[in-house]
Design a protein around this motif. Structure first.
Motif, PDB file in Angstrom:
ATOM      1  N   THR A   1       0.835  -1.187   0.000  1.00  0.00           N
ATOM      2  CA  THR A   1       0.000   0.000   0.000  1.00  0.00           C
ATOM      3  C   THR A   1       0.877   1.247   0.000  1.00  0.00           C
TER       4      THR A   1
ATOM      5  N   MET B   1       1.272   4.670   5.369  1.00  0.00           N
ATOM      6  CA  MET B   1       0.875   4.136   6.666  1.00  0.00           C
ATOM      7  C   MET B   1      -0.049   5.101   7.392  1.00  0.00           C
TER       8      MET B   1
ATOM      9  N   ILE C   1      -3.855   5.073  10.345  1.00  0.00           N
ATOM     10  CA  ILE C   1      -4.951   4.302  10.936  1.00  0.00           C
ATOM     11  C   ILE C   1      -6.318   4.902  10.643  1.00  0.00           C
TER      12      ILE C   1
ATOM     13  N   HIS D   1      -6.149   5.919   5.007  1.00  0.00           N
ATOM     14  CA  HIS D   1      -5.120   4.894   4.905  1.00  0.00           C
ATOM     15  C   HIS D   1      -5.730   3.493   4.878  1.00  0.00           C
ATOM     16  N   LEU D   2      -6.637   3.205   5.784  1.00  0.00           N
ATOM     17  CA  LEU D   2      -7.183   1.856   5.897  1.00  0.00           C
ATOM     18  C   LEU D   2      -8.120   1.527   4.736  1.00  0.00           C
TER      19      LEU D   2
ATOM     20  N   LEU E   1      -5.893   0.542   1.927  1.00  0.00           N
ATOM     21  CA  LEU E   1      -5.378  -0.803   2.173  1.00  0.00           C
ATOM     22  C   LEU E   1      -6.440  -1.852   1.894  1.00  0.00           C
TER      23      LEU E   1
ATOM     24  N   VAL F   1       2.602  -2.996   4.430  1.00  0.00           N
ATOM     25  CA  VAL F   1       1.790  -1.848   4.833  1.00  0.00           C
ATOM     26  C   VAL F   1       2.620  -0.582   5.019  1.00  0.00           C
TER      27      VAL F   1
ATOM     28  N   THR G   1       1.463   0.193  13.115  1.00  0.00           N
ATOM     29  CA  THR G   1       1.712  -1.126  12.541  1.00  0.00           C
ATOM     30  C   THR G   1       0.777  -2.171  13.136  1.00  0.00           C
TER      31      THR G   1
ATOM     32  N   THR H   1      -2.191  -1.731  14.347  1.00  0.00           N
ATOM     33  CA  THR H   1      -3.534  -1.517  13.807  1.00  0.00           C
ATOM     34  C   THR H   1      -3.634  -2.016  12.373  1.00  0.00           C
ATOM     35  N   MET H   2      -2.656  -1.665  11.533  1.00  0.00           N
ATOM     36  CA  MET H   2      -2.711  -2.060  10.127  1.00  0.00           C
ATOM     37  C   MET H   2      -2.569  -3.566   9.974  1.00  0.00           C
ATOM     38  N   GLN H   3      -1.734  -4.192  10.800  1.00  0.00           N
ATOM     39  CA  GLN H   3      -1.600  -5.650  10.719  1.00  0.00           C
ATOM     40  C   GLN H   3      -2.905  -6.339  11.088  1.00  0.00           C
TER      41      GLN H   3
ATOM     42  N   SER I   1      -5.419  -5.834   8.404  1.00  0.00           N
ATOM     43  CA  SER I   1      -5.121  -6.700   7.253  1.00  0.00           C
ATOM     44  C   SER I   1      -5.615  -8.119   7.498  1.00  0.00           C
TER      45      SER I   1
END
Length: 939
Positions: free
Chosen positions: A405, A408, A410, A414-415, A418, A436, A453, A455-457, A460
């Motif tokens: 993506t 980075m 949240i 961004h999300l 993603l 990410v 990280t 949050t994004m993990q 995902s």
């Protein structure tokens, strides 16, 4: 044609219908590629007059629905605009400028060039009455960037990122049974990345027609579990109901193998979602003795999802997928289908020589095939979501992919990006890891980076729990993101202590997401900083960057590291580190921007590939350096290599694993030969000969496993009288073509300021100082008389449309920068009268036969500088008091024919990309140059 009240009533009646309507639609889903026949013109970043008056209206498209103005209005006259096909990158068409962006390759586009920052695209399509009741959508794979889309004057939305695909429902705005207008305004003034990104609609565009109840956008998700000789397929499908259908439908899921044979099927009845709601349904299918997808045998299956009502198909959605397993182990690296695979990857941006970012599908396959031939098995999308066709190529050719993506964060910006990337791409078997983030220096080493990280993990995993997540880290490997990311991504081993980090986090798998970078210029063997040329010998470029050999040895010797991704596979435009102007491309690639290999390719091929390799460098054309010492290297995976100069042995040397061999050789013209031995037997040789002067042009079609299509890559070189390639040639070659067109030219020279494309220049010249005088008769003059200068008044100012004169004579001016006889000058008249007569510089001009509102102006009646146009016309009458009358007489179009296509060879090579016309039996490319024998190539 306007949509009538009756048509609107029928439209809403169809939407409100339920079961009966669904049963009547036979095929359900249609998808049309609409890349052809668009109109394009530049607008302006801040001058609304130069932006065709867009956003000047009393009501804007944000104020009242349907009030798109300027080019966004459906009735805007775009006849004078350039006609082109997509994909299109306007940045690559521009000249270079020292004032342009360093990171974007010094092309004259972007915020420093407001007249080349805004691009307008318009296309007309017909949608038949039979489509009334269907959901009509526009699908864009990507527009760089900040695009606003209009349909029949209605604003559809804005997509800021240049890398996201997006879709708009236009059902309510369609003129059924008539013409419809798609308009896209693209603002490329701001950069997203620090590399060349192009400008415009550089990916595909589609028109989609579906039933009101249909599979949602990117609405399938296929996963598999393998047990012994059986694969249990889980096929999720998300249904969207944009009608008022109530009741049950049948979901039929069928798995087909590569030959189209049915290997599994499942059917079940489900309750349809409510109006404008979605429901997700899951089916289980068993595939016996599945053919697994891997890098050597990229076996693919297809899931056909059918939605049925009363036994009839109302929607059909096809999903390509593969069956395979992936696993990262913190001790032993990466496993594909249970087998250990060392990742031999490259990072790549998305541009190519001559065509920028507007890559035809065939070039996606060409580039992946080039990387595969080098021995690479993995590809990192740096640093943004790719076009879907790249992933298709990786699926079909067997290339593992890290999908990345852009940014980075949240929040929704961004999300949502993603999520869209993952939902679009998660069925591609080539993708084995999501990325990410990359080198986010502001947050890498601290608690903020950890929080983002995490949050994004987790986010995902909610979308795709089958693949791990990584981030590329470059500012030390100690804390922050490095301590929480699932798969550690090391960017350059010189930036930190990888072994120390691994010892602290022994349960965290890792790989080199960027590594082994070098600075090299193809065909150059002595660094010349004055010319911005770097030697092609693999050397450590700076303290934190290691040579390709150093980088690969480091990762190859550590089982716990899954592998490495070299920066980069191909050179790319922009970021010409360590230089600046006039360097316009990077120096990092294993191959140049054309895909011509630098010598480092053969080092990797030796240790990444499976076939015997022997490659000798440099070339052996060193006139004037007789007797001087030359470094001679051999890249090989043979046991031993012996070097000969003019048949005299200079010694046999043993090859160490993941290494290379070197000799010091005093230059003597002739033949330099390397012989490779395995088990004591000669298996390979490689020869470098001193050549004669260039005499012939050679054209060869690149057949690097490219799937069949209309686009071909042609290599251009010169040879001496004996047919030997000239590695130092720099001749300028001229090209012409029949049965096709040339898309772009390149040569891999990082300092070349030559044009990538040779296209006609289209200038639009406004008519200024538009004045009028009243006439006493409706009879229009056929010869221009003298008019009193004192009686001219500003045209249309304070016009009383209830008391108009029988006719008017108008006068305006337009400036021509030059009046070359090769230019084509046309006046595109916009109707300001019922009957019209046009005079230019006192000469009456006749309308063209194909368009009675277009006047082609002979250069004999024109002059450089100011020209005068007179228009005699009987006035238009208002039907309603609120009618808005046209007061724009039109525009002057000046077409300056392009120069002939040409390109200099760089160290012996150039490349030309050609496209065959649809109806042509063959395409013939011809090449010529001063002092060389001309040639042609038929395809």
């Amino acid at each position: 044609m306007k949509t009538t009240f009756t048509q609107k009533s029928i439209f809403y009646f169809f939407l409100l219908c339920s079961f009966h309507l669904l049963a009547q639609n036979k095929s359900g889903r249609e998808l049309f590629l609409i890349d052809k026949d668009w109109r394009f013109s530049f607008g302006h970043l801040y001058d609304t007059k130069k932006d065709f008056g867009h956003a000047e209206g009393y009501f804007s498209y944000l104020t009242k629905t349907g009030f798109g103005d300027g080019p966004a209005a459906s009735g805007f006259d775009d006849r004078a605009w350039r006609k082109l096909n997509l994909p299109h990158d306007w940045a690559v068409e521009q000249p270079f400028s020292e004032n342009a962006s360093f990171s974007h390759g010094f092309k004259s586009a972007g915020k420093n060039f407001p007249e080349k920052s805004i691009g307008w695209y318009r296309k007309k399509i017909n949608i038949p009455n039979e489509d009334l009741g269907k959901i009509i959508s526009l699908k864009f794979d990507g527009v760089f960037r900040n695009s606003k889309v209009f349909f029949n004057g209605f604003y559809l939305g804005t997509e800021e990122s240049g890398y996201n695909g997006f879709e708009y429902d236009v059902t309510a705005y369609v003129n059924y049974g008539g013409e419809n207008t798609i308009v896209v305004r693209v603002d490329a003034s701001m950069e997203e990345g620090w590399f060349y990104e192009g400008a415009g609609i550089y990916r595909h565009v589609y028109l989609q027609k579906t039933n009101p109840l249909h599979v949602a956008q990117n609405g399938t998700y296929v996963t598999s579990e393998i047990t012994n000789d059986n694969a249990l397929i889980t096929a999720e499908v998300k249904l969207l109901n944009k009608g008022h259908f109530k009741g049950n439908v049948e979901i039929n899921q069928t798995v087909l193998d590569a030959s189209g044979k049915q290997v599994a099927t499942n059917s079940e009845n489900v309750t349809a979602p409510e109006f404008y709601k979605t429901n997700t349904f899951s089916s289980k299918l068993n595939v016996k003795n599945p053919l697994l997808w891997d890098i050597d045998s990229p076996n693919l299956y297809q899931l056909v999802t059918e939605i049925k009502s009363e036994g009839k198909v109302i929607d059909q959605y096809k999903t390509s997928f593969g069956i395979r397993t992936i696993k990262f182990d913190p001790e032993n690296g990466f496993f594909l289908n249970g087998k250990h695979v060392k990742l031999k990857g490259t990072n790549n941006h998305q541009d190519h020589a001559g065509i920028g970012t507007a890559l035809p599908d065939e070039i996606q396959y060409y580039r992946i095939a080039k990387l595969k031939a080098m021995g690479s098995n993995a590809y990192r999308c740096s640093h943004h979501p790719p076009t879907p066709e790249l992933l298709d190529a990786c699926d079909k050719l067997g290339m593992l992919v890290i999908d990345e993506t852009r940014l980075m964060g949240i929040n929704d910006y961004h999300l949502n990006d993603l999520q869209r990337m993952m939902e679009r791409d998660r069925n591609h078997p080539s993708i084995f890891c999501w990325s990410v983030g990359n080198e986010e220096w502001q947050i890498e080493g601290g608690i903020t980076g950890e929080r983002i990280t995490n949050t994004m993990q987790d986010f995902s995993k909610s979308i795709d729990p089958t693949r791990p997540v990584t981030v590329g880290i470059s500012s030390g490997f100690k804390s922050g993101i490095s301590s929480v990311v699932e798969i550690m991504g090391y960017n350059y081993l010189g930036n930190g202590d990888i072994d120390a980090h691994r010892n602290q986090f022994k349960q965290q798998p890792g790989m080199g997401t960027e590594e082994g970078s070098t600075f090299a210029t193809r065909g150059i063997y002595f660094t010349d900083d004055a010319k911005h040329y770097q030697s092609a010998y693999d050397k450590k470029p700076r303290p934190t960057f290691y040579s390709i050999e150093e980088g690969w040895k480091f990762y190859a010797e550590r089982p716990y590291l899954a592998g490495m991704f070299i920066w980069t596979g191909f050179d790319y435009r922009g970021e010409p580190t360590p230089y600046g102007w006039p360097s316009v491309t990077s120096y990092f690639g294993m191959m140049d921007v054309c895909g011509f290999p630098k010598d480092n390719v053969f080092y990797l091929k030796s240790w990444w590939g499976k076939e015997p390799v022997l490659h000798l460098l440099p070339h052996w054309n060193w006139s004037g350096m007789e007797g001087k010492e030359i470094d001679v290297w051999a890249y090989s995976n043979c046991d031993e290599v012996e070097l000969f100069l003019n048949k005299k042995s200079l010694g046999k040397k043993k090859m160490e694993q993941n290494s290379h061999l070197e000799w010091k050789v005093n230059y003597t013209p002739g033949t330099l030969e390397a012989v490779g031995y395995k088990n004591g037997k000669k298996v390979l040789s490689d020869i470098r000969k001193t050549t004669g002067k260039p005499e012939n042009i050679k054209l060869s079609l690149d057949k690097e496993n490219v799937l069949k299509g209309n686009v071909s890559v042609v290599t251009v070189e010169t040879t001496d009288k004996n047919g030997l390639h000239i590695p130092t040639a720099n001749d300028e070659i001229m090209f012409s073509i029949k049965g096709g067109k040339i898309l772009g030219v390149g040569n891999g020279d990082p300092t070349s300021l030559e044009s990538d494309q040779f296209i006609d220049d289209i200038a639009l010249v406004a008519i200024s100082n538009f004045m009028e005088q009243k006439e006493t008769t409706a009879s229009l003059p056929q010869q221009l008389r003298n008019y009193s200068e004192n009686e001219w008044t500003e045209a249309f100012k304070n016009r009383d449309y209830k008391k108009q004169a029988p006719s008017y004579i108008y006068k305006g001016e337009f400036d021509l920068k030059n009046n070359s006889t090769s230019n084509v000058v046309s006046f595109f008249y916009k109707k300001i009268g019922v009957e019209t007569v046009v005079f230019v510089n006192g000469n009456k001009v006749e309308p063209s036969k194909e368009d009675f509102q277009k006047y082609v102006l002979n250069s004999a009646i024109l002059k450089q500088g100011k020209n005068t146009i007179h228009i005699a016309a009987t006035p238009l009458q208002k039907i309603k008091d609120w009618d808005v009358m046209n007061t724009d007489p039109g525009i002057i179009q000046v077409i300056t024919p392009a120069e002939s296509w040409k390109r200099k060879l760089f160290n012996g090579y150039a490349q030309i990309i050609i496209q065959k016309d649809e109806n042509a039996k063959e395409v013939v490319l011809s090449a010529s140059a001063k002092g060389l024998r001309a040639t042609s190539l038929k395809n």
